[in-house]
Design an enzyme around this catalytic site. Structure first.
Site, PDB file in Angstrom:
ATOM      1  N   ALA A   1      -3.286  -1.261   1.374  1.00  0.00           N
ATOM      2  CA  ALA A   1      -4.856  -1.038   1.144  1.00  0.00           C
ATOM      3  C   ALA A   1      -5.398  -0.243   2.496  1.00  0.00           C
ATOM      4  O   ALA A   1      -5.003  -0.448   3.452  1.00  0.00           O
ATOM      5  CB  ALA A   1      -5.577  -2.265   0.863  1.00  0.00           C
ATOM      6  N   ASP A   2      -6.226   0.246   2.220  1.00  0.00           N
ATOM      7  CA  ASP A   2      -7.153   1.186   3.391  1.00  0.00           C
ATOM      8  C   ASP A   2      -8.526   0.270   3.422  1.00  0.00           C
ATOM      9  O   ASP A   2      -8.700   0.370   4.658  1.00  0.00           O
ATOM     10  CB  ASP A   2      -7.468   2.585   2.902  1.00  0.00           C
ATOM     11  CG  ASP A   2      -6.334   3.429   2.994  1.00  0.00           C
ATOM     12  OD1 ASP A   2      -6.051   4.067   4.020  1.00  0.00           O
ATOM     13  OD2 ASP A   2      -5.631   3.430   2.156  1.00  0.00           O
TER      14      ASP A   2
END
Length: 397
Positions: free
Chosen positions: A261-262
Site C-alpha cells: 500500500a502507498d
C-alpha cells in the site's frame, strides 16, 4: 547473500538504482535533499517505506557533512537553532512533493519535525545538538522499518496458514502485484515479506507475480528479488490474473492475493499501484483472501476515505513506450540480452493519447485484512477500526 537496496553509514547514503534493474546493479550516491527528490521522482527508488527512509537519510547525510566540516570553536557558523529548524522544515516539505500519494513520507517528516522540536526544548540546546537529534531519529527509522517488515511477514503468514484449514505441512501459493520487497522498503518487504516468511518455513508452494504495467515493477523488480532468493515463482501479465485463478487456483492452492500500500485511509480504503483494485475484485469473485500488507506508517487516520486520496498521474510516455536492453539471442525459455545498453521502444501508434494514473483505490469492503507490524486488522461488523492499533495520542485527529 542478503539483497540490500539502501546502503547507509553515518555520512554516506547509496541507493540501488532501480531503473537499471534487473540487468545492472548500480548504486547512486545521495548527498542532499535535492538528490533524494530527484531519485524519488525518477523512481530510482520507489515503494512508500523506502521513499520515506531515503528522504529522511538524505538530510541526515547533508547535516553530517556540515557538522564534520565545522570545528566546535566555529559553532556560530552553523547559525542559530531557529535557522536550522527552518532549514530542516523546508527540506522536509520539499521532499514531500516528490511523491504525494505515498503517506509514509509525510508521516516521517512529521516525526522528524517533532524530534528536532523536542531537541530544541532541552537545556543547552544548540544548532549542533538539534542536527544530531535529527540524524539519530532518521537512523532509528531505518532500523525500525526492517524490524517492522519482519513482523508483518510473521503476522501475515501465520494469519493465512491459520485461516485456510491446512494440515501442518501443507503449502499455499500467493499472487502478488507490483514490488513490495527489499527494493520497496529498508529491507525484507511487506507483502513480499509474507512470501519470504512462508518460503522460510517451507509453507510456500509458489509465488505468482504480475508484470505491473506500465512501469513493470513486477517483472523487473519483484522477479529480480524472487530469483535472487531462490523462491519458486512465475511471472504473469496483468491481464492473466483472472485466468490464473480460474484455471490454476485449486491446482496451485492459491490462497490469497497479497499486496502492499502507498496510503491506507482511516476506513481501510487503500491506494496502491494501479491494477490493485481489479485484483481485489477477482479475489472476491474467486473466493480467496485479499490482504493489504503495510506498516502503521502507511495508515493515514487523517484521511477519512479513499475519496480524499490524491492520485498521482504520470507521463503518458510511460504507457506508450518500454525500456530495456536489446535482445542478442532468444529461445522459448531463455533470453540473452546486451547488458549495459538500454533502449526506449515505442509500442503504440503515433500520436496515441494515454491515461497513466500511478495508483488506484481499493474499497475497504473488498479487503479481508490489513497486515501491520502489530498484527492483522480485520473488520468488525463490516468495518475496519484502524485506530485501535495506534496509541491514544495518535488517535486525536
Amino acid at each position: 547473500m542478503v539483497l540490500q537496496a539502501i546502503k547507509y553509514q553515518r555520512g554516506k547514503l547509496q541507493i540501488l538504482d532501480q531503473l537499471k534493474l534487473p540487468y545492472q546493479e548500480t548504486f547512486v550516491d545521495i548527498t542532499s535533499s535535492q538528490d533524494a527528490w530527484n531519485a524519488i521522482r525518477k523512481m530510482q527508488v520507489r515503494g512508500a517505506p523506502a521513499i520515506a527512509i531515503v528522504a529522511a537519510l538524505s538530510i541526515a547525510v547533508w547535516l553530517d557533512t556540515r557538522l564534520r566540516g565545522i570545528d566546535e570553536v566555529d559553532e556560530a557558523s552553523l547559525g542559530q537553532p531557529s535557522d536550522i529548524i527552518k532549514t530542516l522544515q523546508h527540506m522536509l516539505n520539499f521532499l514531500i512533493t516528490s511523491r504525494p500519494t505515498a503517506v509514509n513520507l509525510g508521516d516521517a517528516a512529521r516525526k522528524l519535525e517533532r524530534a528536532i522540536m523536542a531537541s530544541l526544548q532541552k537545556p543547552n540546546a544548540c544548532t549542533r545538538s538539534i542536527a544530531e537529534a535529527y540524524i539519530a531519529a532518521a537512523e532509528q527509522m531505518l532500523a525500525d522499518d526492517v524490524y517492522d517488515n519482519e513482523r508483518i511477514g510473521h503476522h501475515g503468514a501465520s494469519w493465512l496458514l491459520g485461516g485456510v484449514g491446512l494440515e501442518q505441512s501443507e503449502k499455499i501459493s500467493i499472487l502478488t502485484h507490483c514490488n513490495t520487497g527489499t527494493l520497496a522498503t529498508a529491507g525484507y518487504g511487506t507483502a513480499l515479506g509474507i512470501v519470504r516468511t512462508l518460503h522460510a518455513h517451507d509453507r510456500l508452494q509458489h509465488c505468482f507475480y504480475t508484470e505491473t504495467r506500465p512501469y513493470n515493477q513486477g517483472c523487473r523488480l519483484t522477479g529480480y528479488e524472487l530469483i535472487h532468493d531462490n523462491i519458486p515463482a512465475t511471472l504473469i501479465t496483468d491481464s492473466m490474473a483472472a485466468a490464473l485463478l480460474r484455471l490454476k487456483g485449486k491446482i496451485e492452492h492459491i490462497a490469497a492475493i497479497v499486496v502492499g500500500a502507498d496510503r491506507v485511509a482511516a476506513n481501510g480504503d487503500t491506494a496502491n499501484k494501479i491494477g490493485t483494485y481489479g485484483l481485489a475484485i477477482l479475489a472476491r469473485h474467486h473466493g480467496i483472501k485479499f490482504l493489504v500488507a503495510a506498516p502503521r506508517t502507511t495508515i493515514d487516520l487523517q484521511t477519512k476515505s479513499g475519496d480524499d486520496i490524491i492520485i498521482e498521474e504520470r507521463p503518458q510516455i510511460e504507457v506508450t513506450t518500454v525500456k530495456g536492453p536489446p535482445v542478442k539471442h532468444s529461445t522459448s525459455a531463455h533470453v540473452d540480452v546486451q547488458v549495459g545498453e538500454s533502449q526506449e521502444i515505442s509500442i503504440a501508434a503515433e500520436n496515441t493519447k494515454a491515461w497513466n494514473p500511478a495508483f488506484d483505490v481499493t474499497p475497504a469492503e473488498l479487503i479481508d485484512g490489513i497486515v501491520t507490524e502489530v498484527g492483522v486488522v480485520v473488520k468488525t461488523n463490516g468495518v475496519f477500526n484502524l485506530r485501535q492499533i495506534f496509541p491514544l495520542s495518535t488517535n486525536m485527529v
